[in-house]
Design a protein around this motif. Structure first.
Motif, PDB file in Angstrom:
ATOM      1  N   ASN A   1      -9.511 -38.322 -11.724  1.00  9.21           N
ATOM      2  CA  ASN A   1      -9.844 -39.255 -11.120  1.00  9.21           C
ATOM      3  C   ASN A   1     -11.174 -38.924 -10.828  1.00  9.21           C
ATOM      4  O   ASN A   1     -11.691 -37.804 -10.581  1.00  9.21           O
ATOM      5  N   ALA A   2     -12.185 -39.974 -10.778  1.00 10.10           N
ATOM      6  CA  ALA A   2     -13.693 -39.846 -10.421  1.00 10.10           C
ATOM      7  C   ALA A   2     -14.056 -40.835  -9.456  1.00 10.10           C
ATOM      8  O   ALA A   2     -13.807 -42.033  -9.708  1.00 10.10           O
ATOM      9  N   GLY A   3     -14.919 -40.450  -8.392  1.00  7.03           N
ATOM     10  CA  GLY A   3     -15.659 -41.579  -7.816  1.00  7.03           C
ATOM     11  C   GLY A   3     -17.215 -41.125  -7.557  1.00  7.03           C
ATOM     12  O   GLY A   3     -17.518 -39.862  -7.234  1.00  7.03           O
ATOM     13  N   PHE A   4     -18.022 -41.989  -8.132  1.00  2.00           N
ATOM     14  CA  PHE A   4     -19.513 -41.565  -8.218  1.00  2.00           C
ATOM     15  C   PHE A   4     -20.356 -42.656  -7.355  1.00  2.00           C
ATOM     16  O   PHE A   4     -20.017 -44.114  -7.664  1.00  2.00           O
ATOM     17  N   GLN A   5     -20.997 -42.302  -6.513  1.00  4.13           N
ATOM     18  CA  GLN A   5     -22.004 -42.908  -5.769  1.00  4.13           C
ATOM     19  C   GLN A   5     -23.340 -42.691  -5.983  1.00  4.13           C
ATOM     20  O   GLN A   5     -23.586 -41.509  -5.443  1.00  4.13           O
ATOM     21  N   ILE A   6     -24.384 -43.504  -6.292  1.00  2.19           N
ATOM     22  CA  ILE A   6     -25.652 -43.018  -6.605  1.00  2.19           C
ATOM     23  C   ILE A   6     -26.475 -43.968  -6.146  1.00  2.19           C
ATOM     24  O   ILE A   6     -26.277 -45.241  -6.129  1.00  2.19           O
TER      25      ILE A   6
ATOM     26  N   LEU B   1     -18.817 -39.488 -16.536  1.00  2.37           N
ATOM     27  CA  LEU B   1     -20.129 -39.487 -15.996  1.00  2.37           C
ATOM     28  C   LEU B   1     -21.037 -40.209 -16.878  1.00  2.37           C
ATOM     29  O   LEU B   1     -21.812 -41.066 -16.420  1.00  2.37           O
ATOM     30  N   TYR B   2     -21.019 -40.102 -18.095  1.00  3.04           N
ATOM     31  CA  TYR B   2     -21.676 -40.955 -19.090  1.00  3.04           C
ATOM     32  C   TYR B   2     -21.513 -42.455 -19.045  1.00  3.04           C
ATOM     33  O   TYR B   2     -22.399 -43.052 -19.094  1.00  3.04           O
TER      34      TYR B   2
ATOM     35  N   ALA C   1     -27.715 -33.248 -17.387  1.00  6.56           N
ATOM     36  CA  ALA C   1     -26.639 -33.659 -16.575  1.00  6.56           C
ATOM     37  C   ALA C   1     -25.176 -33.437 -17.099  1.00  6.56           C
ATOM     38  O   ALA C   1     -24.265 -32.927 -16.503  1.00  6.56           O
ATOM     39  N   LEU C   2     -25.078 -34.032 -18.087  1.00  8.51           N
ATOM     40  CA  LEU C   2     -23.773 -33.846 -18.925  1.00  8.51           C
ATOM     41  C   LEU C   2     -23.417 -32.315 -19.361  1.00  8.51           C
ATOM     42  O   LEU C   2     -22.290 -31.883 -19.229  1.00  8.51           O
TER      43      LEU C   2
ATOM     44  N   TYR D   1     -13.070 -44.041 -11.328  1.00 10.83           N
ATOM     45  CA  TYR D   1     -12.255 -44.212 -12.612  1.00 10.83           C
ATOM     46  C   TYR D   1     -10.981 -43.428 -12.286  1.00 10.83           C
ATOM     47  O   TYR D   1     -10.961 -42.589 -11.411  1.00 10.83           O
ATOM     48  N   LYS D   2     -10.198 -43.901 -13.047  1.00 11.28           N
ATOM     49  CA  LYS D   2      -8.677 -42.889 -12.918  1.00 11.28           C
ATOM     50  C   LYS D   2      -8.269 -43.155 -14.346  1.00 11.28           C
ATOM     51  O   LYS D   2      -7.765 -44.448 -14.799  1.00 11.28           O
ATOM     52  N   VAL D   3      -7.965 -42.095 -14.832  1.00  9.68           N
ATOM     53  CA  VAL D   3      -7.372 -42.129 -16.237  1.00  9.68           C
ATOM     54  C   VAL D   3      -5.872 -41.336 -16.310  1.00  9.68           C
ATOM     55  O   VAL D   3      -5.780 -40.380 -15.526  1.00  9.68           O
ATOM     56  N   MET D   4      -4.830 -42.181 -16.591  1.00  7.62           N
ATOM     57  CA  MET D   4      -3.492 -41.856 -16.405  1.00  7.62           C
ATOM     58  C   MET D   4      -2.636 -41.948 -17.673  1.00  7.62           C
ATOM     59  O   MET D   4      -3.193 -42.171 -18.741  1.00  7.62           O
TER      60      MET D   4
END
Length: 1290
Positions: free
Chosen positions: A414-419, A497-498, A467-468, A400-403
């Protein structure tokens, strides 16, 4: 631009020559330029190719774009693409072929299809951005001659246009797309223009070394060579560069002793594939990396490359991604840990490694990417490659990237989630990777949350909530005056994350299905409808000289050169305005007592080294006393009390801009009597900091009695912040002294005020000062008054030095020293009945005048226009002028009506919310009717508001769409839509006595020139005048040439503003033509068969004067009120909001506009679209932020100040002009269009506010009307929705 210690133009024989081609012509430099000299500097100042523009010098606006062709190190083939020339170092261009807008087409050689197409689509108004648009498209067509429409729209993420609203530009460019309706793709013959005249191949040297005085520039060919250079220069501050794009963000890095250009190191371009991974060389540009990832994503184990590529496309813009490398991006993060690097975030999320070479021993080691921040000392080291590993299908990557806006912006978060997850059981199989940027300089992984999720089942509600909560507790966002609030960034990270978990597991309830989805933007489109009428001026060719706007030298519909191109002036003294406040503190920290200085104790220059021929900085130029004060209550240069941070204290004169800039950094300012500045209206009110109120309270009816009689009353607040005009051409003046006079060339809205100011500060009489005003590169009110001190300063300098002087204020300085739209705070009381009919409004409006009361005139406009489209019988309006320690605020497009519209729309929306009624019903109930009397006593005899409202409801299919919005909101918890209608009644005044017009017919060939007192700044004034002259004289528009405004020919012309100058200039031009026709009538009667050329020759032989001059303006009809006539328009705006992030999109806008009988519908529609989009920026994304301690402007560039870009405009924009609605009080039955549409943009804010309040009700059951605050940023929208972790369930 000379090197320190070298005279300008002096050759350094120890240097390897740098050779490159510009438009097929070879250029050679030998190290005589400073290493910070940009390619743009050289193109404009040395090559003299001013078609390439300059504005921000940050890579954020795109007007400096050029296309470069260079030899691909790996393939040996030529590669062409577009870049920002303002960031590209001159010496990097060795061996390049550079194409500027002049190199692809001109009037003499014929226009290029891109230039021709953008002109035919009316895609240029002021024209300053147009060359950059053209060259960006030229680069795209080199890379892909058959792009899709989506490719085209994606290409223009880095080009800003403040005039057009982008729609016609995009339409023009999409006409080249293979899937467009026109199917007019580029001919291959129209590419590769003016490359090397011999072979078409590049001609760079093998290895490059430049000795630049105390500095050095190298371009090694191998890693070994590079390592040797680094080791030889140990202890020196070195800059390794590829695209140099970081200099657009961190401008104060340096100075550097050694510059090492990495472009020619072939090993750094390698792409290697092993059984377990792929490696990407550090010299791959971001664009090349994206293309490679797209190419490789179909290979087994690399499907996640698609997600990476999509995320990387959100970095900067195409021009930056073409120039900058991925490795450079992560090295910014290494040097500035607070930088929210998108490359680092996404690559760290997937567990990337980097290979790093140690230049001391040549050993290459592999490290986890995280080590770059936490472990590796990068001194004497270089990143060689990036390694991405194969992954099985159980790994899921979501980013994600919120601008602040949709594109070309840094991330709030910004966020990168790898699961790694069992897709059937939703169980996390391995510790996930949760990486964030934008939280603080230290946090990278959410370690505690990662550990908590390891081995857990994501569909377990307890796990999700834990988690949240864990994430919220471990995130500690840093506080920063410019960044979004810590609260927003923490909540946003939790929501992201949600969204990720919701996407992985799926929603259990249908209303939450849209939660993980981003708001997808389809291709933009537009509709324009207007009535064709015979006899209208616009039946003449709309573009008399098609394409001229796109060559850059002669822009837009007018054929004037840029103000700084002066015949006979070989070299001007260049200036830098030195300002008080934080800027000097940052540059000379040891010499200042405090940035909050209120008294200027001492101001002097010092020499920290050999100064490059600086001419002067002394009391005679920086004094604010005596004849150097301008104008009344405005000091040209501060010499005592500092009124605001950024106030000019003096002027540096030098032979080059670089020298002036460097010298300005060496000015010491010492302060006394330091105090905390007053910067906001709330602070001013609390401290009772007011100007003596020049405005009497306005009353209509009996507001107190009416309020008591109303069955319902409400109290509310509306406020809006400050906005910058963001004209693309910064303030600029050239002043040329001669034996008896000063010739002033200024980018100003008033030649008369400029002439008077220069006269005032120099003591010269007015007839010794000639002011010429060519076409402006945008203004919007910002060059009405703010341009005049710049011209006055240039006048003082030229008068004292007896040399030509040029002042071109850089964007940062301009934003600090210039006035802006005034902030406003309104406290209102409204009385109404159960049906929603408003009977009384009582309002106190606090307006921020800044450090002087000069803007009170614009405050008065609020009292004149607060009713807008609504009939309200009783009013009490009080305007209070507040005094703050900020620049004097000034006019900006619709200065009074814009905040007035925000206030009254807030009142009506508030009433509707209170009554639980649709706002459209309440607004329609209160609309003006024909014959009613307005707030100022005008009888509305020709009021078309109700017709516009009714017709728009039908044309815009409002009822059906409103039902769809309601259904959508019921079906979606995490996405909401809003729809509202907005009426505008906009009063126009023909300001002053009008504008002088001089029409001259040349007997030899029958051509015509027109000089008139109005200033062309993109509104189409010159085109309308040319068409009026051509139609009246019965000749083709091609025979008419409109020349620049000049004070000698059009003396005493009033300021151009308020959107009516086109009309008054046309009126005077028509009168001139009637005078000429009357003189020529006897000859015409005697020679009825003669053509035009023969007629004028006969008239000349008969001694008839073939020039005429006239000045007039329509008279106001008798009766109360100030306005000559009203323009009416109505808009309906539909929006969509992502509740979890605040991101939003204007889905559609329909505007029905009463333009009378338009003088030129194409131009007027462009004005409507441009004004509306400008309003979107002012209301949603743009805001001026000050440092609360120093008072300095923090949003002083494109990195933080965000006007709309191509994907911030409505997806679907439809404009229709009301037919058969002549204006009995207008010129040729027309009406002005330039300002009313910006007020219509309030509809976007209130539609988003409706969407936000719908979400708030869903989440909190709160039905209250929320206070109206502009700009309604993504932060305000998300926080206003009231999202709480309790609601974040599957």
């Amino acid at each position: 631009m000379p090197v320190k210690g070298y005279s300008n133009g002096q050759r350094n024989n120890a240097c390897t020559p740098v050779r490159f081609f510009i438009n097929g012509k070879q250029h050679t430099v030998h190290g005589e330029y400073d290493p910070t000299t940009s390619l743009n500097d050289y193109i404009r100042d040395t090559a003299g190719l001013r078609g390439t523009k300059v504005m921000c010098r940050e890579g954020g606006c795109g007007c400096c774009a050029v296309t470069v062709t260079l030899n691909d190190v790996t393939s040996g083939q030529n590669s062409s693409f577009s870049i920002n020339s303002c960031l590209c170092p001159l010496y990097s261009a060795d061996g390049w072929q550079i194409t500027t807008v002049e190199g692809i087409g001109s009037r003499k050689d014929g226009y290029h299809p891109i230039q021709d197409r953008i002109a035919r689509f009316n895609g240029s108004q002021c024209g300053y951005c147009t060359p950059g648009m053209v060259m960006n498209m030229y680069g795209l067509l080199h890379e892909n001659p058959t792009p899709t429409q989506q490719n085209v729209e994606d290409q223009f993420d880095g080009n800003i246009c403040r005039c057009t609203g982008y729609r016609p530009i995009l339409d023009a460019m999409k006409s080249f797309a293979a899937d467009s309706n026109s199917q007019q793709c580029i001919d291959i013959e129209d590419l590769n223009k003016n490359l090397c005249p011999r072979t078409g191949m590049t001609c760079g040297a093998n290895g490059l070394q430049l000795c630049l005085g105390e500095q050095s520039w190298y371009r090694p060919e191998t890693l070994k060579d590079m390592a040797g250079i680094i080791m030889e220069n140990q202890g020196k501050k070195a800059r390794l560069l590829y695209g140099n794009t970081a200099s657009g963000v961190y401008k104060d890095d340096g100075p550097f002793d050694v510059y090492i250009d990495l472009h020619h190191i072939k090993d750094l371009y390698q792409i290697q594939v092993t059984d377990t991974s792929m490696q990407f060389g550090s010299n791959l540009s971001l664009s090349k990396l994206i293309d490679t990832l797209d190419l490789k994503k179909s290979e087994k184990g690399y499907a996640y490359f698609s997600a990476i590529a999509n995320h990387l496309r959100k970095i900067g813009n195409v021009l930056l991604r073409n120039a900058g490398s991925w490795a450079g991006n992560v090295m910014i993060k290494q040097a500035h840990p607070e930088f929210p690097s998108d490359v680092f975030t996404i690559m760290e999320a997937v567990g990337a490694h980097i290979a790093v070479v140690d230049c001391a021993d040549g050993v290459v080691k592999s490290y986890p990417l995280l080590s770059l921040i936490t472990e590796i000392d990068m001194r004497n080291k270089l990143i060689v490659s990036l390694e991405l590993f194969k992954q099985d299908e159980k790994y899921k990557l979501i980013s994600y990237k919120v601008m602040p806006r949709s594109q070309n912006a840094h991330a709030y978060v910004n966020a990168g989630f790898q699961i790694q997850m069992d897709a059937w059981k939703f169980k996390v199989l391995k510790k996930p990777s949760l990486v964030f940027g934008g939280i603080n300089r230290d946090l990278i992984h959410a370690n505690k949350t990662e550990a908590l999720l390891n081995g857990k089942t994501l569909t377990d509600g307890v796990v999700l909530r834990s988690a949240l909560d864990c994430l919220a507790s471990e995130l500690e966002p840093s506080d920063d005056h410019v960044l979004a609030s810590a609260q927003y960034r923490r909540n946003l990270a939790v929501n992201l994350l949600y969204k990720c978990i919701l996407e992985l597991c799926g929603a259990k309830h249908q209303t939450r299905v849209s939660g993980p989805l981003s708001i997808e933007r389809p291709l933009s489109s537009g509709v324009q409808e207007f009535q064709e009428k015979k006899g209208r001026l616009a039946t003449q060719a709309a573009h008399a000289e098609i394409g001229v706007s796109c060559t850059g030298i002669r822009r837009g519909r007018v054929r004037q050169r840029h103000p700084i191109l002066l015949p006979g002036v070989v070299r001007c003294l260049r200036c830098d305005v030195t300002g008080a406040g934080h800027d000097s503190e940052r540059r000379c920290v040891e010499c200042l007592a405090s940035a909050r200085g209120r008294g200027l104790r001492q101001c002097q220059g010092h020499h920290g080294g050999q100064q490059p021929r600086t001419v002067s900085f002394n009391d005679s130029l920086c004094s604010g006393r005596g004849d150097h004060s301008f104008p009344e209550s405005h000091v040209l240069f501060c010499s005592g009390k500092v009124l605001f941070a950024g106030q000019p204290v003096g002027l540096i004169l030098a032979e080059t801009q670089t020298a002036a800039d460097e010298a300005a950094k060496k000015v010491d300012i010492t302060y006394s009597d330091v105090s905390t500045p007053i910067l906001t209206l709330d602070e001013a009110i609390e401290k009772e900091s007011f100007w003596a109120n020049p405005l009497a309270e306005h009353r209509l009816g009996d507001p107190e009695t009416a309020m008591k009689k109303c069955s319902k009353t409400l109290r509310g607040t509306t406020r809006c912040g400050s906005n910058y005009h963001f004209y693309m051409e910064n303030q600029v003046t050239v002043c040329v002294p001669s034996e008896e006079r000063l010739d002033v060339y200024s980018s100003t809205q008033s030649s008369e005020l400029t002439q008077g100011a220069v006269s005032m500060v120099t003591g010269l009489p007015m007839n010794n000062i000639i002011v010429t005003v060519p076409r402006l590169g945008g203004s919007f009110g910002g060059k009405a008054l703010c341009s005049i001190p710049v011209a006055a300063a240039a006048g003082v300098a030229a008068y004292k030095t007896k040399k030509p002087v040029r002042i071109s204020v850089n964007m940062s300085t301009n934003m600090k020293m210039s006035g802006k739209r005034f902030p406003m705070l309104a406290n209102y009381d409204v009385g109404f009945d159960e049906a929603g009919r408003v009977n009384v409004v009582s309002v106190d409006v606090y307006c921020d005048g800044g450090c002087s009361p000069n803007s009170a005139l614009f405050f008065n406009e609020i009292m004149m226009t607060l009713d807008q489209g609504y009939h309200i019988p009783n009013w009490r309006i009080k305007v209070i002028a507040c005094k703050t320690d900020t620049p004097t605020n000034t006019s900006m497009r619709a200065p009074g009506p814009f905040p007035a519209g925000l206030i009254i729309e807030s009142v009506l929306e508030h009433v509707a919310k209170h009554l639980s009624r649709n706002a459209l019903e309440i607004k329609e109930l209160n609309l003006y009717k024909v014959g009613q009397t307005d707030l100022r006593g005008h009888e509305l005899t020709y009021c078309t508001l109700r017709k516009l409202w009714t017709d728009l409801q039908q044309w815009g299919d409002v009822a059906r769409r409103q039902n769809e919005v309601n259904s959508f909101n019921k079906a979606n918890q995490w996405k909401k839509r809003g729809l509202t209608m907005t009426p505008v009644k906009y009063g126009f005044v023909y300001m002053g006595p009008g504008h002088t017009v001089d029409v001259a017919i040349y007997a030899r060939d029958g051509t015509v020139t027109v000089v008139q007192g109005g200033v062309e700044m993109g509104q189409g004034l010159f085109t309308k005048v040319a068409q009026a002259v051509a139609m009246t004289l019965g000749i083709p528009v091609s025979k008419v040439k409109v020349l620049p405004n000049q004070s000698h020919t059009t003396a005493n012309s009033f300021l151009t503003g308020g959107s009516t100058a086109s009309e008054t200039s046309v009126m005077s031009a028509l009168k001139c033509c009637e005078i000429l026709k009357e003189r020529m009538a006897p000859i015409r009667e005697a020679n009825p068969e003669s053509d035009w050329e023969a007629l004028v020759k006969a008239c000349d032989l008969a001694g008839i004067e073939l020039t005429a001059k006239h000045k007039s303006a329509p008279k106001k009809k008798e009766g109360p009120g100030e306005f000559h006539y009203f323009t009416y328009c109505v808009g309906v705006t539909e929006v969509e909001l992502d509740v979890l992030t605040g991101e939003n999109q204007v889905r559609r806008v329909d505007i029905l506009f009463d333009c009378g009988e338009s003088l030129n519908p194409t131009i007027d529609i462009g004005q409507i679209e441009g004004a509306y989009v400008m309003g979107l920026g002012n209301l949603l994304t743009e805001n001026i932020i000050y440092d609360p301690e120093t008072g300095a402007v923090l949003t002083d560039g494109t990195w933080e100040y965000k006007p709309p870009t191509t994907k911030d405009i409505p997806v679907d924009i439809r404009i229709k002009m009301l037919p058969d609605a002549p204006n009995p009080y207008g010129v040729k039955a027309s009406k002005a269009t330039g300002e009313p549409p910006i007020v219509l943009a309030t509809g976007a804010l209130f539609a988003l506010k409706q969407a936000m309040e719908a979400a708030r009700f869903d989440l909190t059951s709160n039905k209250e009307f929320q206070p109206t605050v502009a700009p309604y940023t993504v932060e305000r929208l998300m926080l206003g929705c009231g999202v709480h972790v309790d609601k974040l369930v599957l």
